[in-house]
Design a protein around this motif. Structure first.
Motif, mmCIF file in Angstrom:
data_model
loop_
_atom_site.group_PDB
_atom_site.id
_atom_site.type_symbol
_atom_site.label_atom_id
_atom_site.label_comp_id
_atom_site.label_asym_id
_atom_site.label_seq_id
_atom_site.Cartn_x
_atom_site.Cartn_y
_atom_site.Cartn_z
ATOM 1 N N LEU A 337 40.520 13.615 7.873
ATOM 2 C CA LEU A 337 39.687 13.293 7.542
ATOM 3 C C LEU A 337 38.594 12.151 8.143
ATOM 4 O O LEU A 337 37.439 12.157 7.801
ATOM 5 C CB LEU A 337 40.391 12.347 6.165
ATOM 6 N N ARG A 342 34.974 11.127 6.798
ATOM 7 C CA ARG A 342 35.403 10.485 5.627
ATOM 8 C C ARG A 342 36.404 9.201 5.675
ATOM 9 O O ARG A 342 37.532 9.379 5.467
ATOM 10 C CB ARG A 342 36.053 11.660 4.584
ATOM 11 N N GLU A 345 38.173 7.645 2.872
ATOM 12 C CA GLU A 345 39.260 8.410 2.303
ATOM 13 C C GLU A 345 40.536 8.213 3.196
ATOM 14 O O GLU A 345 41.761 8.078 2.668
ATOM 15 C CB GLU A 345 38.854 9.832 2.072
ATOM 16 N N GLU A 348 41.838 4.782 2.652
ATOM 17 C CA GLU A 348 42.782 4.840 1.441
ATOM 18 C C GLU A 348 44.310 5.769 1.422
ATOM 19 O O GLU A 348 45.294 5.302 1.058
ATOM 20 C CB GLU A 348 41.756 5.487 0.049
#
Length: 550
Positions: A337, A342, A345, A348
């Motif tokens: 990611l 990203r 993300e 997270e």
């Protein structure tokens, strides 16, 4: 097994099961044969009125062979409690049980017991002790046992010590020891060859690896699957993936280790779609993937920034093959990611992981913040590393540099002070190159190696020619201080104009070094292969195999 049950019934009818020699043969056949049953053998053993040392040896060996090491040691304890003395055949198996459990305390106690019973000269016990101490990462004890054997050393003794050195990442020591085997007038066995090939793989020594391959072809009519897999791994990690694939394609019987070596190697060489194809072929062969295979598959997706494919493989692992993801799997997904930009993300994902994230995962977040300048997220990742007591000098430098870019000078200074306050030492970056069968190692600003003055002159010439061709870099003037550039200069001076330059570095390649090496390959018309901490970079005529994604 059905035939064995019938034979057992005849034994019972004739009363042979009570006569020690026959009872022992019956037990041994059931416990140690490939067709046998450990549970059935245990039932026979428990019905023996007076089991002897041989019977206990059989059951201990069977337990170890069936990955029941704790149970094997319990049998040994029971044996001693019943005043049944172990013999020289008992100790290799109980020592192996301790090795499999990494039970150094139990191993030392068994070592003392063996000496007490007068087995301090037994070669097989000594070999088992070398293996035990090696697997328990007590290499000095392995070597001490090896030395005490003197002229009684066998090739198995050498192989056990070689494996111990290799396991501890003492790769040069392993190869030096391997070279001494011939002085003992011994022929290396397959185990010692595997250890030597593994050391070549980890050091990137293609020349020596090819020499070992030739030796194997001369001395062995056929090569078993372990040797073949070691050869594939060696060629993959030494920059010749085509040679590794050639061996792989000729193999008739492939196992998980073989597929794992190929998938991992292809990923390192940025041939990630081929890696996924090999994985698909493995599934079609009916082989069930394990945790390690999926680490390599997810790493391949991460290298190529194939996000959707990576997520699909992650779900396939969890749902189709019922494999519970571990920290390595999540780490690969985090890298995937991050590589795709990203970052939120990835953060997270770390926050929602059902297991404790590793320091590597948080370090990936911190390194990514260096690129996008997210100081708040960088501070959060750094605090997590502090809580885990896993902060290293590189982490402090990254955070300090980010503060400096924001002109937060006091914070930058505090981050640098952490290096001193915590007593952190950053491992020096180095680059190695193989020239005429010898390995030369360089560090930044190194001037202690042969031809140092000539190499400095070569670096100036390289810089001048690159400027002439249009290359521009803010830190071009400091290029002579970087180990990779020193290694390239040394290789350009000491190898033929048509040979490939192969460099191994313990650092992840920076953007400036990458651009510089691309230009060198174009201007000097040389193929350059660099294996950094993460992957291979094949430079040819100004282009790199990684497609500037690394």
């Amino acid at each position: 097994m059905e035939d064995f049950r019938k034979a057992h019934a005849q034994f019972l009818k004739l009363g042979l099961d009570c006569i020690p020699p026959y009872a022992g043969e019956l037990l041994s056949a059931c416990a140690l044969s490939a067709w046998g049953s450990l549970d059935y053998a245990l039932a026979i053993f428990l019905n023996l009125e007076e089991p002897c040392t041989f019977d206990y040896n059989v059951m201990i060996r069977a337990k170890v062979n069936h990955d029941q090491s704790k149970s094997a040691l319990q049998l040994y304890k029971e044996m001693i409690e019943r005043s049944i003395n172990p013999d020289n055949f008992t100790f290799p198996f109980v020592l192996k049980a301790c090795a499999l459990l990494s039970d150094i305390r139990g191993g030392i106690q068994l070592h003392g017991h063996a000496i007490k019973l007068g087995f301090d000269e037994d070669v097989f016990i000594h070999n088992s002790l070398i293996n035990l101490y090696g697997k328990c990462r007590k290499i000095e004890l392995s070597y001490k046992v090896f030395e005490l054997m003197g002229s009684n050393r066998t090739i198995a003794s050498w192989s056990a010590l070689l494996s111990a050195y290799n396991r501890m990442n003492f790769f040069f020591d392993c190869l030096h020891l391997f070279a001494k085997i011939s002085s003992e007038k011994l022929k290396p066995d397959e185990t010692s060859m595997v250890a030597a090939l593994s050391s070549c793989s980890n050091l990137g020594l293609l020349g020596l690896g090819r020499t070992l391959h030739c030796s194997l072809l001369r001395n062995y009519p056929t090569l078993n699957i372990i040797i073949q897999t070691s050869l594939i791994d060696m060629y993959m990690k030494c920059g010749q993936s085509d040679k590794g694939m050639l061996i792989f394609d000729k193999l008739h019987d492939k196992n998980l280790w073989t597929y794992s070596a190929v998938i991992s190697g292809l990923a390192m060489h940025n041939n990630c779609r081929k890696a996924l194809q090999v994985f698909s072929d493995m599934l079609k062969q009916g082989l069930k993937p394990d945790e390690a295979i999926y680490v390599n598959v997810l790493s391949a997706c991460s290298h190529a920034m194939m996000v959707e494919e990576g997520l699909q493989c992650f779900n396939q692992m969890r749902f189709d093959h019922q494999i519970k993801p571990n920290a390595q799997h999540y780490g690969c997904l985090v890298d995937l990611l991050i590589g795709a930009g990203r970052l939120d993300e990835a953060y997270e994902l770390i926050q929602s992981m059902p297991i404790e994230p590793t320091d590597a995962a948080w370090r990936s977040i911190l390194s990514a913040c260096k690129i996008n300048g997210d100081i708040e997220l960088a501070e959060s990742a750094y605090r997590k590393l502090q809580q885990m007591e896993a902060v290293n000098a590189g982490d402090c430098v990254i955070l300090s540099n980010m503060y400096a870019e924001l002109q937060r000078w006091e914070d930058a200074a505090e981050a640098r002070k952490e290096i001193v306050n915590r007593g952190l030492v950053q491992a020096p970056g180095f680059s190695q190159v193989e020239v005429k069968g010898k390995i030369f190692t360089f560090v930044s600003h190194d001037k202690s190696f042969p031809q140092s003055d000539e190499v400095q002159e070569m670096l100036y010439q390289m810089d001048w020619q690159l400027r002439f061709e249009g290359y521009k870099a803010d830190n071009l003037r400091s290029s002579e201080g970087q180990s990779q550039k020193i290694a390239i200069a040394f290789a350009l001076m000491n190898t033929s104009s048509v040979s490939t330059i192969r460099i191994f570095t313990n650092l992840r390649m920076c953007t400036e070094c990458h651009d510089y090496t691309e230009w060198i390959s174009k201007v000097f018309e040389r193929d350059i292969i660099v294996r950094d901490r993460r992957r291979f970079h094949h430079f040819r005529l100004g282009l790199c195999s990684c497609d500037n994604c690394w």
